[in-house]
Design an enzyme around this catalytic site. Structure first.
Site, PDB file in Angstrom:
ATOM      1  N   SER A 135      39.155  43.245  37.757  1.00 12.97           N
ATOM      2  CA  SER A 135      38.826  44.272  38.527  1.00 12.97           C
ATOM      3  C   SER A 135      38.100  45.254  37.882  1.00 12.97           C
ATOM      4  O   SER A 135      38.003  45.003  36.686  1.00 12.97           O
ATOM      5  CB  SER A 135      41.004  45.009  38.619  1.00 12.97           C
ATOM      6  OG  SER A 135      40.449  46.544  38.459  1.00 12.97           O
ATOM      7  N   TYR A 148      46.928  48.840  32.533  1.00 11.04           N
ATOM      8  CA  TYR A 148      46.848  48.173  33.843  1.00 11.04           C
ATOM      9  C   TYR A 148      44.923  47.725  33.465  1.00 11.04           C
ATOM     10  O   TYR A 148      44.521  46.224  33.395  1.00 11.04           O
ATOM     11  CB  TYR A 148      46.853  48.701  35.334  1.00 11.04           C
ATOM     12  CG  TYR A 148      45.684  47.945  35.798  1.00 11.04           C
ATOM     13  CD1 TYR A 148      46.528  47.109  36.699  1.00 11.04           C
ATOM     14  CD2 TYR A 148      44.740  48.877  36.696  1.00 11.04           C
ATOM     15  CE1 TYR A 148      46.216  45.884  37.623  1.00 11.04           C
ATOM     16  CE2 TYR A 148      44.429  47.775  37.755  1.00 11.04           C
ATOM     17  CZ  TYR A 148      45.274  46.235  37.780  1.00 11.04           C
ATOM     18  OH  TYR A 148      44.414  45.798  38.991  1.00 11.04           O
TER      19      TYR A 148
HETATM   20  C1  8X3 Z   1      42.313  47.156  42.044  1.00 10.24           C
HETATM   21  C2  8X3 Z   1      41.456  48.623  41.718  1.00 10.24           C
HETATM   22  O1  8X3 Z   1      41.229  51.178  40.903  1.00 10.24           O
HETATM   23  O2  8X3 Z   1      43.163  50.984  42.210  1.00 10.24           O
HETATM   24  O3  8X3 Z   1      42.141  46.490  40.594  1.00 10.24           O
HETATM   25  O4  8X3 Z   1      42.868  49.976  39.592  1.00 10.24           O
HETATM   26  S1  8X3 Z   1      42.149  50.159  41.036  1.00 10.24           S
END
Ligand code: 8X3
Length: 250
Positions: A135, A148
């Site tokens: 990500s 995350y």
């Molecule tokens: C997804 C990108 O910016 O929504 O992994 O965390 S974000």
């Protein structure tokens, strides 16, 4: 025709990847916890799709599921580590510790476990591809991204370190790093069912869609064996970079 194992195939990116690869003639093993969703996808995609019920955080279950694969699906050419989630957007000192543990278990421990189980056969055959879904959150910090983002930074570094370990083999590794992507359950899960907040996240953004990620995966799989794409970062055109935060005293 390749055999591709896609984790988290019951929705979002995983489902779009499974659909596109089957359409292009590959065989896909789709894993997920939600059996009914997998069965629906199997009904739609037919014999080229094999539904494999599995929770990537249940290591014994992963082993059992992999051992149960029928002969025709047992040689895995490509592993797409897609299963993962974000939970919450609270600041670190306010976040739910259980959310943090769930993200660490799924996004990092689950990913490394299944990779470790599948990799030896690829090395043995001198052929294979591991594609991890990272990500932009692993590249750029943002408020509430805390664990995350840290799990996705782990996925990026694990991918690069795999490349180091796999030197001299023909096994390829790529980390795919999407930014703002709508059309999935990602934000509905992150905001725990607050669907209006999830919808607002993407409003007016013309964000990346699961099909865009599926196209990227297909492109990676179609690259010739002498080409390894180490990392690929995608954002919607509407998303870009902000400045750093400065707090001023009164
Ligand atoms: C997804 C990108 O910016 O929504 O992994 O965390 S974000």
């Amino acid at each position: 025709m390749k055999t591709v194992l896609v984790t988290g195939a019951s929705a979002g990116f995983g489902q779009a990847i499974a659909r596109l690869l089957v359409e292009k003639g590959d065989r896909v093993i789709g894993t997920a916890r939600r059996k009914d969703r997998l069965e629906a996808l199997a009904n739609e995609l037919g014999d080229q799709f094999y539904p494999l019920e599995m929770d990537v955080t249940d290591f014994a279950g992963v082993d059992k599921a992999l051992a149960s694969l029928p002969e025709s699906f047992s040689t895995i050419d490509v592993l797409v580590n897609n299963a993962g989630l974000a939970l919450g957007l609270e600041k670190a000192h306010e976040a739910d510790i259980k959310d943090w543990m769930t993200m660490i278990e799924t996004n990092t421990m689950g990913l490394v476990y299944i990779t470790r189980q599948i990799l030896p056969a690829m090395v043995e055959r001198q052929s294979g591809q591991v594609i991890n879904i990272g990500s932009t959150a692993g590249n750029y910090p943002y408020m509430g991204g805390n664990v995350y983002g840290a799990t996705k930074a782990f996925v990026k570094q694990f991918s690069l370190n795999l490349r180091a370990d796999l030197a001299g083999t023909k096994v390829r590794v790529t980390n795919v790093e999407p930014g703002l992507c709508g059309g999935t359950e990602f934000s509905n899960i992150r905001f725990k069912g607050d669907d209006s907040r999830a919808t607002q996240t993407y409003e007016g953004t013309n964000s990346i869609q699961p099909e865009d990620i599926a196209n990227t995966i297909l492109w990676l799989i179609e690259q010739p064996e002498h080409v390894n794409v180490n990392r690929i970062e995608l954002m919607p055109t509407s998303q870009s970079f902000g400045g750093l935060t400065v707090t001023r005293e009164e």
